[in-house]
Design a protein around this motif. Structure first.
Motif, PDB file in Angstrom:
ATOM      1  N   LEU A 150       8.375  12.979   7.316  1.00  0.00           N
ATOM      2  CA  LEU A 150       7.053  12.694   6.739  1.00  0.00           C
ATOM      3  C   LEU A 150       6.321  11.671   7.607  1.00  0.00           C
ATOM      4  O   LEU A 150       6.958  10.879   8.311  1.00  0.00           O
ATOM      5  N   PRO A 151       4.971  11.686   7.572  1.00  0.00           N
ATOM      6  CA  PRO A 151       4.225  10.735   8.389  1.00  0.00           C
ATOM      7  C   PRO A 151       4.594   9.289   8.044  1.00  0.00           C
ATOM      8  O   PRO A 151       4.714   8.941   6.868  1.00  0.00           O
ATOM      9  N   GLU A 152       4.791   8.485   9.082  1.00  0.00           N
ATOM     10  CA  GLU A 152       5.222   7.101   8.909  1.00  0.00           C
ATOM     11  C   GLU A 152       4.015   6.189   8.719  1.00  0.00           C
ATOM     12  O   GLU A 152       2.948   6.446   9.273  1.00  0.00           O
ATOM     13  N   CYS A 153       4.192   5.138   7.949  1.00  0.00           N
ATOM     14  CA  CYS A 153       3.128   4.129   7.820  1.00  0.00           C
ATOM     15  C   CYS A 153       3.730   2.749   7.999  1.00  0.00           C
ATOM     16  O   CYS A 153       4.935   2.550   7.838  1.00  0.00           O
ATOM     17  N   SER A 154       2.862   1.797   8.406  1.00  0.00           N
ATOM     18  CA  SER A 154       3.271   0.406   8.519  1.00  0.00           C
ATOM     19  C   SER A 154       2.256  -0.454   7.788  1.00  0.00           C
ATOM     20  O   SER A 154       1.057  -0.241   7.923  1.00  0.00           O
ATOM     21  N   VAL A 155       2.766  -1.408   7.031  1.00  0.00           N
ATOM     22  CA  VAL A 155       1.912  -2.259   6.208  1.00  0.00           C
ATOM     23  C   VAL A 155       2.381  -3.703   6.387  1.00  0.00           C
ATOM     24  O   VAL A 155       3.573  -3.965   6.322  1.00  0.00           O
TER      25      VAL A 155
ATOM     26  N   SER B 105       5.505  -9.895   6.113  1.00  0.00           N
ATOM     27  CA  SER B 105       6.478  -8.942   6.674  1.00  0.00           C
ATOM     28  C   SER B 105       5.761  -7.655   7.047  1.00  0.00           C
ATOM     29  O   SER B 105       4.826  -7.237   6.372  1.00  0.00           O
ATOM     30  N   VAL B 106       6.239  -7.014   8.125  1.00  0.00           N
ATOM     31  CA  VAL B 106       5.734  -5.683   8.470  1.00  0.00           C
ATOM     32  C   VAL B 106       6.723  -4.657   7.914  1.00  0.00           C
ATOM     33  O   VAL B 106       7.874  -4.600   8.337  1.00  0.00           O
ATOM     34  N   TRP B 107       6.259  -3.891   6.945  1.00  0.00           N
ATOM     35  CA  TRP B 107       7.104  -2.881   6.296  1.00  0.00           C
ATOM     36  C   TRP B 107       6.770  -1.516   6.872  1.00  0.00           C
ATOM     37  O   TRP B 107       5.594  -1.168   6.995  1.00  0.00           O
ATOM     38  N   THR B 108       7.791  -0.736   7.204  1.00  0.00           N
ATOM     39  CA  THR B 108       7.577   0.598   7.759  1.00  0.00           C
ATOM     40  C   THR B 108       8.328   1.619   6.915  1.00  0.00           C
ATOM     41  O   THR B 108       9.450   1.360   6.487  1.00  0.00           O
ATOM     42  N   GLY B 109       7.666   2.744   6.679  1.00  0.00           N
ATOM     43  CA  GLY B 109       8.301   3.792   5.889  1.00  0.00           C
ATOM     44  C   GLY B 109       7.306   4.891   5.591  1.00  0.00           C
ATOM     45  O   GLY B 109       6.513   5.267   6.455  1.00  0.00           O
ATOM     46  N   VAL B 110       7.339   5.396   4.367  1.00  0.00           N
ATOM     47  CA  VAL B 110       6.434   6.474   3.965  1.00  0.00           C
ATOM     48  C   VAL B 110       5.611   5.969   2.780  1.00  0.00           C
ATOM     49  O   VAL B 110       6.176   5.429   1.818  1.00  0.00           O
ATOM     50  N   SER B 111       4.295   6.129   2.875  1.00  0.00           N
ATOM     51  CA  SER B 111       3.442   5.600   1.806  1.00  0.00           C
ATOM     52  C   SER B 111       3.678   6.369   0.507  1.00  0.00           C
ATOM     53  O   SER B 111       4.039   7.559   0.514  1.00  0.00           O
ATOM     54  N   THR B 112       3.466   5.685  -0.593  1.00  0.00           N
ATOM     55  CA  THR B 112       3.638   6.353  -1.895  1.00  0.00           C
ATOM     56  C   THR B 112       2.630   7.486  -2.029  1.00  0.00           C
ATOM     57  O   THR B 112       2.931   8.499  -2.667  1.00  0.00           O
ATOM     58  N   ALA B 113       1.453   7.345  -1.402  1.00  0.00           N
ATOM     59  CA  ALA B 113       0.447   8.420  -1.461  1.00  0.00           C
ATOM     60  C   ALA B 113       0.972   9.678  -0.775  1.00  0.00           C
ATOM     61  O   ALA B 113       0.834  10.795  -1.298  1.00  0.00           O
ATOM     62  N   THR B 114       1.588   9.516   0.388  1.00  0.00           N
ATOM     63  CA  THR B 114       2.159  10.669   1.103  1.00  0.00           C
ATOM     64  C   THR B 114       3.244  11.338   0.252  1.00  0.00           C
ATOM     65  O   THR B 114       3.312  12.567   0.164  1.00  0.00           O
TER      66      THR B 114
ATOM     67  N   ALA C  55      -1.214   2.301  -4.968  1.00  0.00           N
ATOM     68  CA  ALA C  55      -2.067   1.317  -4.274  1.00  0.00           C
ATOM     69  C   ALA C  55      -1.894   1.501  -2.764  1.00  0.00           C
ATOM     70  O   ALA C  55      -0.806   1.853  -2.302  1.00  0.00           O
ATOM     71  N   PRO C  56      -2.964   1.305  -1.980  1.00  0.00           N
ATOM     72  CA  PRO C  56      -2.934   1.655  -0.553  1.00  0.00           C
ATOM     73  C   PRO C  56      -1.861   0.932   0.259  1.00  0.00           C
ATOM     74  O   PRO C  56      -1.456   1.425   1.310  1.00  0.00           O
ATOM     75  N   ASP C  57      -1.362  -0.216  -0.222  1.00  0.00           N
ATOM     76  CA  ASP C  57      -0.330  -0.929   0.541  1.00  0.00           C
ATOM     77  C   ASP C  57       1.083  -0.636   0.021  1.00  0.00           C
ATOM     78  O   ASP C  57       2.028  -1.321   0.379  1.00  0.00           O
ATOM     79  N   SER C  58       1.238   0.401  -0.802  1.00  0.00           N
ATOM     80  CA  SER C  58       2.550   0.682  -1.403  1.00  0.00           C
ATOM     81  C   SER C  58       3.314   1.730  -0.606  1.00  0.00           C
ATOM     82  O   SER C  58       2.736   2.729  -0.165  1.00  0.00           O
ATOM     83  N   LEU C  59       4.610   1.496  -0.446  1.00  0.00           N
ATOM     84  CA  LEU C  59       5.405   2.445   0.332  1.00  0.00           C
ATOM     85  C   LEU C  59       6.872   2.436  -0.085  1.00  0.00           C
ATOM     86  O   LEU C  59       7.309   1.547  -0.830  1.00  0.00           O
ATOM     87  N   LEU C  60       7.602   3.440   0.400  1.00  0.00           N
ATOM     88  CA  LEU C  60       9.054   3.407   0.373  1.00  0.00           C
ATOM     89  C   LEU C  60       9.467   3.012   1.783  1.00  0.00           C
ATOM     90  O   LEU C  60       9.224   3.761   2.737  1.00  0.00           O
ATOM     91  N   ALA C  61      10.027   1.822   1.904  1.00  0.00           N
ATOM     92  CA  ALA C  61      10.266   1.239   3.221  1.00  0.00           C
ATOM     93  C   ALA C  61      11.692   1.459   3.687  1.00  0.00           C
ATOM     94  O   ALA C  61      12.640   1.298   2.916  1.00  0.00           O
TER      95      ALA C  61
END
Ligand SMILES: Nc1nc2c(c(=O)[nH]1)N[C@H]1C(S)=C(S)[C@@H](COP(=O)(O)O)O[C@H]1N2
Ligand SMILES: [Mo]
Length: 191
Positions: free
Chosen positions: A59-64, A79-88, A121-127
């Motif tokens: 899945l497309p990766e995101c960093s927040v 912290s810089v969190w990397t993973g997949v956004s909850t929106a994706t 929320a736009p900054d939410s992810l599974l990191a």
């Protein structure tokens, strides 16, 4: 983030800075090997899915860049969190318009709940990484939830299932007196 930057940044009410990331959980720390890793996303959705590690990685990766605010009053900034956004992740299953809440379930039996808008929320992810390094097992790796707009107990470690629901269901700490809403800027800690 430099110490000077951290000191000049406003913190939510009642919070203080920590330099080192504390470990907090119920005490049972499951070890989840990558080959066994699986994420179920289901409930009030059109197309429930099971993702294995390869599927998650595809899945497309995101960093927040985001801060952590724990209800016990420590905050960890920048912290810089990397993973997949909850929106994706939500896009993969097409939640029903009736789905108003997300219930998160983890390998240690932990659960937590929130409204869909908060989960998305736009900054939410599974990191799967923080500051370029894999999330250590004691911090919920291989994959943990990170929801920076809520107190950290809503950020489930060792996540195994995202359940979209028409009804709200209080999670582990929410059943034990923690706030259902958990906005650190409104100091929604308990009750
Ligand atoms: N699966 C799981 N997730 C959890 C918890 C837990 O006990 N089990 N504790 C929560 C609480 S209360 C906090 S403060 C944070 C702590 O995360 P950390 O140990 O990475 O700092 O995880 C949250 N997510
Ligand atoms: Mo916590």
């Amino acid at each position: 983030m430099t110490r000077a930057d951290q000191d000049s940044k406003p913190l939510p009410p009642g919070q203080r800075l920590v330099e080192k990331w504390p470990v907090l959980d119920l005490g049972d720390r499951p070890v989840v090997p990558l080959q066994d890793w699986n994420l179920r996303i289901d409930g009030a959705v059109s197309t429930p899915i099971d993702l294995d590690w390869r599927g998650f990685q595809a899945l497309p990766e995101c960093s927040v860049t985001a801060d952590v605010h724990c209800v016990t009053s420590w905050s960890l900034l920048g912290s810089v969190w990397t993973g997949v956004s909850t929106a994706t992740l939500a896009e993969q299953v097409s939640p029903s318009p009736k789905a108003r809440f997300v219930l998160i379930k983890s390998h240690d039996g932990y659960t937590t709940n929130m409204p869909v808008e908060r989960f998305l929320a736009p900054d939410s992810l599974l990191a799967s990484a923080r500051n370029g390094e894999a999330i250590p097992a004691e911090h919920g790796g291989p994959v943990r939830v990170v929801l920076p707009s809520l107190y950290f107990w809503k950020s489930a470690k060792w996540v195994r299932r995202l359940f979209f629901s028409e009804t709200d269901e209080p999670g582990y700490w929410e059943r034990r007196g923690y706030s259902n809403d958990a906005d650190p800027w409104k100091e929604q800690r308990y009750g």
